[in-house]
Design a protein around this motif. Structure first.
Motif, short mmCIF file in Angstrom:
data_model
loop_
_atom_site.label_atom_id
_atom_site.label_comp_id
_atom_site.label_asym_id
_atom_site.label_seq_id
_atom_site.Cartn_x
_atom_site.Cartn_y
_atom_site.Cartn_z
N ALA A 55 0.67 10.38 9.91
CA ALA A 55 -0.15 10.90 8.80
C ALA A 55 -0.94 9.77 8.15
O ALA A 55 -2.11 9.92 7.81
N ILE A 56 -0.29 8.60 7.97
CA ILE A 56 -1.00 7.46 7.35
C ILE A 56 -2.09 6.99 8.29
O ILE A 56 -3.22 6.72 7.88
N GLU A 57 -1.78 6.89 9.58
CA GLU A 57 -2.78 6.44 10.56
C GLU A 57 -4.00 7.36 10.56
O GLU A 57 -5.13 6.91 10.69
N ALA A 58 -3.75 8.67 10.39
CA ALA A 58 -4.84 9.64 10.39
C ALA A 58 -5.82 9.40 9.24
O ALA A 58 -7.02 9.67 9.36
N VAL A 103 0.87 -1.19 0.00
CA VAL A 103 0.00 0.00 0.00
C VAL A 103 0.90 1.23 0.00
O VAL A 103 1.99 1.22 0.55
N ARG A 104 0.44 2.27 -0.67
CA ARG A 104 1.21 3.51 -0.75
C ARG A 104 0.28 4.69 -0.50
O ARG A 104 -0.81 4.72 -1.06
N PRO A 105 0.70 5.66 0.31
CA PRO A 105 -0.12 6.86 0.50
C PRO A 105 -0.40 7.50 -0.86
O PRO A 105 0.37 7.29 -1.81
N ALA A 106 -1.48 8.27 -0.94
CA ALA A 106 -1.89 8.87 -2.21
C ALA A 106 -0.75 9.60 -2.92
O ALA A 106 -0.65 9.59 -4.13
N ASP A 107 0.15 10.20 -2.12
CA ASP A 107 1.25 10.96 -2.73
C ASP A 107 2.56 10.16 -2.76
O ASP A 107 3.63 10.70 -2.98
N GLY A 108 2.47 8.84 -2.54
CA GLY A 108 3.68 8.02 -2.39
C GLY A 108 4.29 7.55 -3.70
O GLY A 108 3.68 7.61 -4.76
N VAL A 109 5.52 7.06 -3.59
CA VAL A 109 6.25 6.50 -4.74
C VAL A 109 5.95 5.01 -4.80
O VAL A 109 6.00 4.32 -3.79
N VAL A 145 -2.56 0.15 -3.82
CA VAL A 145 -3.72 0.99 -3.47
C VAL A 145 -3.30 1.83 -2.26
O VAL A 145 -2.27 1.59 -1.66
N THR A 146 -4.12 2.80 -1.88
CA THR A 146 -3.81 3.62 -0.70
C THR A 146 -4.21 2.84 0.56
O THR A 146 -5.04 1.93 0.49
N PRO A 147 -3.63 3.21 1.71
CA PRO A 147 -4.00 2.52 2.96
C PRO A 147 -5.50 2.56 3.22
O PRO A 147 -6.10 1.57 3.63
N ARG A 148 -6.11 3.71 2.98
CA ARG A 148 -7.55 3.85 3.24
C ARG A 148 -8.37 2.92 2.33
O ARG A 148 -9.31 2.26 2.77
N GLN A 149 -8.01 2.86 1.05
CA GLN A 149 -8.71 1.97 0.11
C GLN A 149 -8.60 0.52 0.57
O GLN A 149 -9.56 -0.22 0.55
N ALA A 150 -7.39 0.14 0.99
CA ALA A 150 -7.16 -1.24 1.43
C ALA A 150 -8.02 -1.57 2.64
O ALA A 150 -8.65 -2.64 2.71
N ARG A 151 -8.10 -0.65 3.60
CA ARG A 151 -8.93 -0.88 4.79
C ARG A 151 -10.40 -0.98 4.42
O ARG A 151 -11.12 -1.86 4.91
N ASP A 152 -10.83 -0.08 3.55
CA ASP A 152 -12.25 -0.09 3.14
C ASP A 152 -12.63 -1.37 2.42
O ASP A 152 -13.77 -1.80 2.46
N ARG A 153 -11.66 -1.98 1.74
CA ARG A 153 -11.94 -3.21 1.00
C ARG A 153 -11.82 -4.47 1.85
O ARG A 153 -12.05 -5.57 1.38
N GLY A 154 -11.39 -4.30 3.10
CA GLY A 154 -11.38 -5.46 3.98
C GLY A 154 -10.05 -5.85 4.60
O GLY A 154 -9.94 -6.89 5.26
N PRO A 199 7.33 4.11 2.64
CA PRO A 199 6.69 5.41 2.90
C PRO A 199 6.90 5.89 4.34
O PRO A 199 6.85 7.08 4.62
N ILE A 200 7.17 4.94 5.27
CA ILE A 200 7.46 5.32 6.65
C ILE A 200 8.97 5.33 6.89
O ILE A 200 9.53 6.32 7.34
N THR A 201 9.63 4.22 6.57
CA THR A 201 11.04 4.06 6.94
C THR A 201 11.99 4.98 6.18
O THR A 201 13.06 5.32 6.68
N LYS A 202 11.61 5.37 4.97
CA LYS A 202 12.49 6.25 4.19
C LYS A 202 12.08 7.72 4.30
O LYS A 202 12.67 8.59 3.66
N ALA A 203 11.05 7.99 5.09
CA ALA A 203 10.59 9.37 5.24
C ALA A 203 11.60 10.17 6.06
O ALA A 203 12.34 9.60 6.87
N GLU A 204 11.60 11.46 5.85
CA GLU A 204 12.51 12.32 6.61
C GLU A 204 12.20 12.22 8.10
O GLU A 204 13.08 12.18 8.94
#
Length: 226
Positions: free
Chosen positions: A221-224, A176-182, A190-199, A208-213
């Motif tokens: 931000a992803i949890e939000a 899963v990648r945040p909407a603005d992710g690489v 898919v985005t984290p939210r889409q994945a959760r919504d789909r089950g 997206p977390i470990t390589k972030a500044e």
């Protein structure tokens, strides 16, 4: 009971000090730590114990795939670590999955990898299978359920199908990648939210977390969005 985030942070590194530092940074905004083959090959069971001492559930993503007896014995050897989740390959067949589940500790969820998220239809064809990704995931999900596993690992694109087949299954969604992710080397994202919504029960998020500044801010931000 305190709310636990569905995010497992993937610490795909052989460097245990780096893994510990990352885990410490994000520990308040993730629900667990995913340790894969890279980490396990370098640090083994003692390394997993060190990571578990940080107090977060451990997901051992070792994708066991061998003859039933060997996988059962390997699972037995891992059971002293009491991991929250362990993966096996569904392609190992029903007997292998049954032996894996039988050898796992009671509290451990054994989940079957259906298809690696790095593969697409062309890859399936190249190994002699039909290039129907959805059909393959559907077939292997049904097999994992029959074998008594707790759930499966599948991409966000297939989790809705898996959920339809297995309403009370436990679904792990990587890639899963945040909407603005690489996107990186994943082919089906898919985005984290889409994945959760789909089950999705659990989301595995690495770069997206470990390589972030600021890994903690990225996790928060992803949890939000969930």
């Amino acid at each position: 009971m305190t709310h636990r985030s569905p995010i497992y942070v993937a610490l795909d590194t052989p460097d245990i000090e780096h893994a510990k530092a990352l885990a410490q940074k994000v520990r308040h905004h993730v629900g667990g730590i995913k340790l894969g083959l890279e980490f396990f090959a370098a640090n083994g069971r003692p390394g997993v114990r060190e990571m578990a001492a940080l107090g977060l559930p451990i997901f051992l993503d070792l994708k066991l795939h061998d003859i039933p007896n060997t996988v059962g014995k390997a699972m037995q050897a891992l059971s002293v670590l009491e991991p929250a989740i362990v993966t096996v390959h569904t392609a190992g067949g029903r007997a292998m999955m049954e032996d894996a589940k039988a050898a796992a500790p009671l509290g451990t969820k054994v989940v079957g990898v259906t298809m690696l998220t790095s593969l697409d239809g062309n890859d399936l064809r190249s190994i002699g299978l039909q290039d129907d990704v959805h059909g393959q995931v559907e077939r292997l999900t049904g097999l994992a359920r029959e074998a008594g596993l707790d759930g499966v690992v599948c991409s966000g694109a297939e989790v809705a199908i898996a959920k339809k087949i297995w309403s009370d299954g436990f679904f792990v969604v990587p890639g899963v990648r945040p909407a603005d992710g690489v996107v990186g080397d994943q082919k089906r994202v898919v985005t984290p939210r889409q994945a959760r919504d789909r089950g999705a029960s659990v989301l595995v998020i690495g770069r997206p977390i470990t390589k972030a500044e600021d890994p903690d801010a990225a996790a928060r931000a992803i949890e939000a969005t969930l």
